[in-house]
Write an enzyme that holds these catalytic residues in place. Structure first.
Site, PDB file in Angstrom:
ATOM      1  NE  ARG A   1      -2.427  -1.804   3.302  1.00 55.82           N
ATOM      2  CZ  ARG A   1      -2.337  -3.098   3.607  1.00 55.82           C
ATOM      3  NH1 ARG A   1      -2.795  -3.996   2.762  1.00 55.82           N
ATOM      4  NH2 ARG A   1      -1.785  -3.502   4.730  1.00 55.82           N
TER       5      ARG A   1
ATOM      6  CD  GLU B   1       0.515  -9.525  15.913  1.00 56.21           C
ATOM      7  OE1 GLU B   1       0.114  -9.366  14.747  1.00 56.21           O
ATOM      8  OE2 GLU B   1      -0.233  -9.647  16.889  1.00 56.21           O
TER       9      GLU B   1
HETATM   10  P1  AMP Z   1       4.243  -2.984  11.963  1.00 55.10           P
HETATM   11  O1  AMP Z   1       5.490  -3.537  11.348  1.00 55.10           O
HETATM   12  O2  AMP Z   1       3.797  -3.767  13.181  1.00 55.10           O
HETATM   13  O3  AMP Z   1       4.328  -1.507  12.233  1.00 55.10           O
HETATM   14  O4  AMP Z   1       3.068  -3.224  10.914  1.00 55.10           O
HETATM   15  C1  AMP Z   1       2.896  -2.340   9.858  1.00 55.10           C
HETATM   16  C2  AMP Z   1       2.638  -3.065   8.552  1.00 55.10           C
HETATM   17  O5  AMP Z   1       1.637  -4.071   8.699  1.00 55.10           O
HETATM   18  C3  AMP Z   1       2.109  -2.106   7.519  1.00 55.10           C
HETATM   19  O6  AMP Z   1       2.657  -2.450   6.245  1.00 55.10           O
HETATM   20  C4  AMP Z   1       0.604  -2.272   7.576  1.00 55.10           C
HETATM   21  O7  AMP Z   1       0.047  -2.176   6.291  1.00 55.10           O
HETATM   22  C5  AMP Z   1       0.381  -3.659   8.174  1.00 55.10           C
HETATM   23  N1  AMP Z   1      -0.560  -3.654   9.299  1.00 55.10           N
HETATM   24  C6  AMP Z   1      -0.264  -3.917  10.606  1.00 55.10           C
HETATM   25  N2  AMP Z   1      -1.345  -3.857  11.396  1.00 55.10           N
HETATM   26  C7  AMP Z   1      -2.382  -3.525  10.572  1.00 55.10           C
HETATM   27  C8  AMP Z   1      -3.796  -3.282  10.783  1.00 55.10           C
HETATM   28  N3  AMP Z   1      -4.361  -3.364  11.998  1.00 55.10           N
HETATM   29  N4  AMP Z   1      -4.545  -2.949   9.709  1.00 55.10           N
HETATM   30  C9  AMP Z   1      -3.991  -2.859   8.473  1.00 55.10           C
HETATM   31  N5  AMP Z   1      -2.683  -3.075   8.213  1.00 55.10           N
HETATM   32  C10 AMP Z   1      -1.885  -3.410   9.239  1.00 55.10           C
END
Ligand code: AMP
Length: 180
Positions: free
Chosen positions: A63, A100
């Site tokens: 995205r 995660e």
């Molecule tokens: P993070 O690495 O935990 O900051 O996760 C960010 C990445 O995961 C981004 O590329 C987001 O598009 C996706 N992402 C994580 N959590 C969500 C969520 N609740 N809704 C949509 N996309 C998410």
């Protein structure tokens, strides 16, 4: 809440339990499909940087490509894709980043950014910040000067913004949601 925040919030769809139970997935495809809200989001993301000489927008798959392409056009900058491993055809630099559960790797073309170039990083959402942290490492490895990291959505309870700020990266987000 500002008028813009209201408009963005109304344009973003939340899907419960996707991709797995307990997750509230913030789906920006509805925002991308709403002409006015999409334009306003891009205008708002780029406006602090309009007078600066930003050389490249680096977008995180997938995205971040859509937002980053529009931002690059608006700022007359180039666009650089940061992709999951194995998708880019030329010589790449690669880093591991934390998800995660577990780790993955992301890559960028080695010749995509020259040392000293000013770059804005973009993705749709920051949660734990693991993905963006990986991208920051890649960009710094190439000698990029990271002007800011931009996201439409912040999930502040997951600490990603703070993680990037602790790395010395300025973070810009448009709306935030409590929880995960
Ligand atoms: P993070 O690495 O935990 O900051 O996760 C960010 C990445 O995961 C981004 O590329 C987001 O598009 C996706 N992402 C994580 N959590 C969500 C969520 N609740 N809704 C949509 N996309 C998410």
């Amino acid at each position: 809440m500002t008028n813009l925040e209201n408009e963005l919030r109304a344009a973003i769809r939340t899907i419960k339990d996707y991709p797995k139970p307990g997750i509230l997935f913030r789906d920006i495809t509805t925002l991308l499909g709403a002409p006015r809200a999409f334009r306003r989001a891009i205008d708002e993301l780029v406006h602090p940087y309009a007078g600066l000489r930003v050389s490249k927008i680096a977008g995180i798959e997938a995205r971040g490509f859509i937002l980053g392409g529009a931002m690059a056009h608006q700022l007359s900058a180039g666009f650089v894709p940061i992709r999951k491993k194995g998708k880019l055809p030329h010589d790449t630099v690669r880093v591991a980043y934390s998800l995660e559960y577990g780790v993955d790797e992301m890559e960028m073309h080695r010749d995509a950014i020259a040392p000293g170039e000013s770059v804005i990083l973009v993705d749709d959402l920051i949660a734990t910040g693991g993905t963006a942290e990986g991208a920051v490492k890649l960009l710094r490895q190439m000698g990029a000067d990271i002007v800011a990291a931009c996201f439409v959505i912040d999930l502040p309870d997951l600490g990603g913004r703070k993680k990037l700020e602790d790395l010395g990266v300025q973070v810009r987000t448009l709306i935030s949601y409590e929880g995960h």
